[in-house]
Write a protein that holds these residues in place. Structure first.
Motif, PDB file in Angstrom:
ATOM      1  N   PRO A 182      -2.926   3.530  -4.247  1.00  0.00           N
ATOM      2  CA  PRO A 182      -1.897   4.026  -3.339  1.00  0.00           C
ATOM      3  C   PRO A 182      -1.262   5.313  -3.860  1.00  0.00           C
ATOM      4  CG  PRO A 182      -1.502   1.736  -3.973  1.00  0.00           C
ATOM      5  CD  PRO A 182      -2.556   2.255  -4.862  1.00  0.00           C
ATOM      6  N   PRO A 239       0.831  -1.199   0.000  1.00  0.00           N
ATOM      7  CA  PRO A 239       0.000   0.000   0.000  1.00  0.00           C
ATOM      8  C   PRO A 239       0.862   1.244   0.000  1.00  0.00           C
ATOM      9  CG  PRO A 239       0.128  -0.899   2.205  1.00  0.00           C
ATOM     10  CD  PRO A 239       0.865  -1.871   1.316  1.00  0.00           C
ATOM     11  N   THR A 250      -9.644   3.722  -5.940  1.00  0.00           N
ATOM     12  CA  THR A 250      -8.743   4.343  -4.979  1.00  0.00           C
ATOM     13  C   THR A 250      -7.430   3.584  -5.039  1.00  0.00           C
ATOM     14  OG1 THR A 250     -10.555   5.002  -3.521  1.00  0.00           O
ATOM     15  CG2 THR A 250      -8.350   4.920  -2.555  1.00  0.00           C
ATOM     16  N   SER A 278      -3.189   7.680  -0.055  1.00  0.00           N
ATOM     17  CA  SER A 278      -3.989   7.150  -1.151  1.00  0.00           C
ATOM     18  C   SER A 278      -4.572   8.308  -1.950  1.00  0.00           C
ATOM     19  CB  SER A 278      -5.111   6.249  -0.625  1.00  0.00           C
ATOM     20  OG  SER A 278      -6.002   6.985   0.192  1.00  0.00           O
TER      21      SER A 278
END
Length: 216
Positions: A34, A14, A32, A18
């Motif tokens: 990273p 991740p 959505t 974001s």
């Protein structure tokens, strides 16, 4: 929404933050993804630097075979890639399908290339040969208009020549690049291909990094 991750040192990770990706046809977010920090950019560069010597020492034919494997993976995932291209970039689906096809074709083309030694002089007075060596870490910064095709234009020649790469797609069109990272993870040794995303803020950090030998 599907979970997307960056590729750093062979791991899908991740971001430290974001960001949303907007479908230009609807004006609404459809994914959505990273968003990397400078710390994560440094991790990607360090991974590429560590992986490059062993990758560059592999035979040319092995590196060609890896690019063929990536072409095969693009072909096997063509439908998903084309639909994501349309969602994030806005081109009609037939044009997105065309981009995926061109991407596969160019990967197969790059896999046919060679970089042989070149003899400049070979006579009684001397023997001079030009030999090619990998540069090290390459950074590829991708535009929004052909996000999959241009990503592979950067990856294939860089890794074929024995370099390792850190790829940064445009923040408006990062999704197909992240899916490409998922495919690369199954093909290349950890650290050879790294894919990170940003909000157009990491360019100066990447281009000014002392461990980066080439910017594409």
């Amino acid at each position: 929404m599907t979970d997307y991750a960056m590729l750093i040192d062979g791991q899908m990770v991740p971001g430290d933050a974001s960001m949303e990706v907007i479908n230009p046809a609807t004006g609404s977010a459809f994914a959505t993804v990273p968003r990397a920090s400078a710390r994560q950019a440094d991790q990607a560069i360090a991974a590429a630097k560590a992986a490059q010597p062993a990758w560059g020492a592999r035979p040319w034919a092995e590196r060609q075979a890896a690019i063929v494997a990536l072409a095969d993976a693009v072909a096997a995932n063509a439908d998903e890639l084309a639909r994501l291209l349309t969602q994030e970039q806005g081109k009609p689906l037939p044009e997105a399908q065309g981009e995926v096809g061109w991407t596969e074709g160019y990967l197969r083309h790059y896999a046919t290339l060679d970089l042989p030694d070149r003899v400049i002089q070979d006579d009684a007075s001397g023997h001079i040969v030009v030999k090619h060596r990998p540069l090290g870490v390459v950074v590829g910064i991708i535009a929004w208009n052909f996000p999959l095709l241009v990503a592979c234009w950067k990856i294939a020649p860089a890794v074929l020549a024995g370099n390792a790469i850190v790829l940064k797609p445009a923040p408006t069109t990062p999704v197909t690049a992240l899916v490409l990272g998922r495919l690369c993870r199954e093909i290349f040794p950890a650290g050879v291909v790294n894919i990170i995303t940003d909000a157009n803020d990491l360019g100066p950090h990447l281009t000014g990094h002392p461990d980066v030998a080439k910017i594409g």
